[in-house]
Design a protein around this motif. Structure first.
Motif, PDB file in Angstrom:
ATOM      1  N   LEU A 245      -1.558  -4.756  -1.480  1.00 29.07           N
ATOM      2  CA  LEU A 245      -2.132  -4.931  -0.188  1.00 29.07           C
ATOM      3  C   LEU A 245      -2.923  -3.657   0.295  1.00 29.07           C
ATOM      4  O   LEU A 245      -3.779  -3.642   0.910  1.00 29.07           O
ATOM      5  CB  LEU A 245      -0.852  -5.186   0.824  1.00 29.07           C
ATOM      6  CG  LEU A 245      -0.940  -5.315   2.450  1.00 29.07           C
ATOM      7  CD1 LEU A 245      -0.031  -6.259   2.968  1.00 29.07           C
ATOM      8  CD2 LEU A 245      -0.903  -3.965   3.018  1.00 29.07           C
ATOM      9  N   LEU A 246      -2.160  -2.511  -0.132  1.00 27.10           N
ATOM     10  CA  LEU A 246      -2.920  -1.108   0.156  1.00 27.10           C
ATOM     11  C   LEU A 246      -4.177  -1.036  -0.476  1.00 27.10           C
ATOM     12  O   LEU A 246      -5.048  -0.383   0.051  1.00 27.10           O
ATOM     13  CB  LEU A 246      -1.674   0.098  -0.304  1.00 27.10           C
ATOM     14  CG  LEU A 246      -0.710   0.598   0.739  1.00 27.10           C
ATOM     15  CD1 LEU A 246      -0.094   1.604   0.137  1.00 27.10           C
ATOM     16  CD2 LEU A 246      -1.599   0.969   2.106  1.00 27.10           C
ATOM     17  N   LEU A 247      -4.160  -1.474  -1.534  1.00 23.27           N
ATOM     18  CA  LEU A 247      -5.500  -1.349  -2.473  1.00 23.27           C
ATOM     19  C   LEU A 247      -6.483  -2.406  -1.692  1.00 23.27           C
ATOM     20  O   LEU A 247      -7.942  -2.037  -1.530  1.00 23.27           O
ATOM     21  CB  LEU A 247      -5.327  -1.995  -3.912  1.00 23.27           C
ATOM     22  CG  LEU A 247      -4.405  -1.256  -4.764  1.00 23.27           C
ATOM     23  CD1 LEU A 247      -4.259  -1.867  -6.145  1.00 23.27           C
ATOM     24  CD2 LEU A 247      -5.316   0.355  -4.989  1.00 23.27           C
ATOM     25  N   ARG A 248      -6.159  -3.656  -1.263  1.00 19.09           N
ATOM     26  CA  ARG A 248      -7.101  -4.157  -0.420  1.00 19.09           C
ATOM     27  C   ARG A 248      -7.602  -3.606   0.704  1.00 19.09           C
ATOM     28  O   ARG A 248      -8.812  -3.606   1.203  1.00 19.09           O
ATOM     29  CB  ARG A 248      -6.323  -5.790   0.057  1.00 19.09           C
ATOM     30  CG  ARG A 248      -6.347  -6.726  -1.206  1.00 19.09           C
ATOM     31  CD  ARG A 248      -7.916  -7.580  -1.482  1.00 19.09           C
ATOM     32  NE  ARG A 248      -8.100  -7.970   0.104  1.00 19.09           N
ATOM     33  CZ  ARG A 248      -7.941  -9.201   0.584  1.00 19.09           C
ATOM     34  NH1 ARG A 248      -7.141  -9.691  -0.310  1.00 19.09           N
ATOM     35  NH2 ARG A 248      -8.213  -9.451   1.659  1.00 19.09           N
ATOM     36  N   ILE A 249      -6.670  -3.028   1.555  1.00 15.91           N
ATOM     37  CA  ILE A 249      -7.037  -2.353   2.881  1.00 15.91           C
ATOM     38  C   ILE A 249      -8.076  -1.031   2.341  1.00 15.91           C
ATOM     39  O   ILE A 249      -9.201  -0.971   3.018  1.00 15.91           O
ATOM     40  CB  ILE A 249      -5.685  -1.669   3.331  1.00 15.91           C
ATOM     41  CG1 ILE A 249      -4.890  -2.732   4.106  1.00 15.91           C
ATOM     42  CG2 ILE A 249      -6.024  -0.527   4.390  1.00 15.91           C
ATOM     43  CD1 ILE A 249      -3.643  -2.093   4.576  1.00 15.91           C
ATOM     44  N   ALA A 250      -7.713  -0.225   0.994  1.00 18.65           N
ATOM     45  CA  ALA A 250      -8.725   0.837   0.906  1.00 18.65           C
ATOM     46  C   ALA A 250     -10.210   0.237   0.436  1.00 18.65           C
ATOM     47  O   ALA A 250     -11.315   0.939   0.554  1.00 18.65           O
ATOM     48  CB  ALA A 250      -7.939   1.499  -0.251  1.00 18.65           C
TER      49      ALA A 250
END
Length: 517
Positions: A245-250
């Motif tokens: 999820l954090l990778l997608r936000i970044a």
């Protein structure tokens, strides 16, 4: 004349000597007076400087006292009136459409609740007609209906799974049916209970020691240490999802970010960071407030990051990386705090409110993030911001730089390029309020559970916060989501983690009969 001409030379020599001494005394006196004058000027300058410093300190103390008074006697969660309320007050209107939509949603949610019907029959002594005295009554219509909403206490069920065992007639082979799927190998607690524990702590801010009391009332004593183990077991199992999820936000083009302190059990201070885009809300724990965390999360990406003026984000702002967009709400808050000591701050508040009025109009016209929205900003917001900048330039230098008004003016001028970034992109918000709202969940929990035990606990808490907050953003029941993915992730392909993000799970695997919380 004759007598003067006969004056001895020694006499005139003595006169000249006396004159020289008097002249030297006069020069010494002049020097002394000049020294005293310089000392007086220096003292006067020190008094002026001290007076200015005292005025600044007095203004700062007034702001501090007002803040403390608001915290002790007023509302603690919001120090400045929300923009929407100010706009409604200025316009003298409310939003009837939004109120009607909220009432409709509440009505639909209540109708979806499980229903039980109870039939109330007329008592025998009431079955006598006062007109004719008869006792022969017949049903009339469906009957009067009364709706009462009742609370049914939650319960914990003991599920006993019997695994069938079969033996071949040859007597050489025995087969046993597969047992129930478990989140933790050998564990005695099901995914529904574990999902409930996580939701109670992350969404409802209920510490585990209070949950221990609740479970005891339900007839199932669970030790606090067991609850802690179950909570962290959930985080470990779901770690691939919240990291993804954090990778997608970044990878998004627009990210909003903020951070808040989080006390540790050893007395040190850690930090909980939030990074969010238009779909997901992610959290990251760090033992410090340095710029290492923004680099770790956003490093390698590019786009726009909406943040306040904190320098910890500076490392990600590079020509080939991210650009900074400022927060007009932070600017507004600083002028709000300065209005007591500097009435001119009200002018700034009115100007900023005019900019928000344009954004409010875009919402009413339903053109947010569209080319029409950008055109509205260029035609209406840009002149407003230019007028605001001119006023700030006129105010610069008129207020003590360390006073509340001086700090507010300098903050706005020093961050002007970032504050006007929204004028060139319809997707860039005017403020960073979304990330501040995302941290309220953690702020309330922090008051209840007080501290985090260790760094791994902080990381697990941040990861579960990410999933629960994203569920809430998409009206997904977090208990239903967590109970499902705790088992589903064990066999789900790692290349298809995108399907297990809350917004996608609801579409692919969600059960619509379970209302969102």
């Amino acid at each position: 004349m004759h007598g003067q001409g006969n004056t001895p030379p020694a006499f005139w020599e003595e006169e000249r000597r006396l004159l020289r001494e008097q002249n030297a005394l006069l020069q010494a006196r002049v020097a002394q007076l000049e020294s005293e004058n310089a000392l007086m000027r220096s003292t006067l300058e020190e008094l002026r400087t001290s007076n200015t410093r005292l005025a600044e300190d007095n203004s700062a103390l007034k702001v501090l006292v007002e803040g403390l008074q608001r915290q002790v006697f007023g509302r603690k969660s919001e120090k400045i009136p929300p923009v929407d309320r100010e706009l409604r007050k200025a316009n003298g209107t409310s939003d009837p459409a939004a109120a009607a939509a909220a009432r409709k949603k509440n009505s639909e949610t209540r109708k979806a609740l499980p229903e039980k019907q109870f039939v109330h029959q007329v008592r025998e002594e009431q079955r006598r007609c006062p007109k004719c005295g008869g006792h022969d009554f017949r049903p009339v219509g469906k009957g009067k209906e009364t709706v009462v909403y009742e609370y049914v206490p939650a319960r914990v069920e003991r599920h006993v799974h019997i695994q069938e065992k079969l033996a071949c007639r040859c007597g050489e082979y025995i087969v046993t049916a597969e047992g129930p799927a478990r989140v933790v190998e050998g564990g005695s607690y099901g995914p529904g209970l574990m999902a409930h524990i996580v939701t109670e702590k992350c969404l409802d801010s209920l510490p585990l020691h209070r949950q221990e009391k609740q479970f005891k009332r339900l007839g199932i004593p669970i030790a606090r240490a067991t609850l802690v183990g179950l909570f962290h077991a959930c985080a470990t199992v779901l770690q691939p999802i919240w990291e993804y999820l954090l990778l997608r936000i970044a990878a998004s083009q627009l990210v909003q970010a903020d951070e808040t302190p989080l006390k540790m059990q050893d007395g040190k201070t850690g930090y909980l960071w939030t990074f969010l885009d238009d779909e997901m809300i992610g959290y990251k724990y760090s033992h410090s407030r340095s710029g290492a965390t923004p680099v770790e999360v956003l490093g390698g990406g590019s786009g726009t990051v909406v943040v306040d003026a904190y320098s910890g984000y500076n490392r990600v702002f590079t020509p080939e990386g991210w650009s900074r967009a400022g927060c007009l709400a932070h600017t507004r808050r600083k002028f709000f705090e300065a209005r007591t000591s500097a009435p001119e701050a009200e002018t700034a508040l009115r100007m900023i409110l005019d900019v928000y009025r344009v954004e409010h109009e875009a919402k009413e016209r339903r053109i947010v993030n569209t080319p029409e929205h950008l055109q509205l900003r260029r035609e209406r917001s840009r002149p407003l911001m230019e007028r605001f900048h001119q006023w700030l330039s006129e105010q610069e230098g008129l207020h003590p730089p360390k006073g509340p008004m001086g700090k507010a003016v300098n903050y706005a001028l020093n961050n002007w390029e970032a504050l006007t970034r929204f004028l060139d992109n319809a997707y860039t918000p005017v403020d960073n309020n979304a990330s501040e709202r995302a941290l309220r969940m953690a702020a309330l929990g922090r008051k209840n559970y007080l501290f985090v035990g260790h760094e791994v606990a902080g990381q697990n808490l941040a990861g579960l916060y990410s999933l629960v907050a994203t569920c809430q953003a998409h009206d997904v029941n977090p208990e239903a989501y967590l109970a499902d993915v705790l088992l589903r992730i064990q066999t789900h392909p790692a290349s298809q983690l995108d399907e297990l993000l809350p917004q996608n799970w609801n579409r692919l695997f969600g059960r619509p009969e379970q209302p969102a919380q």
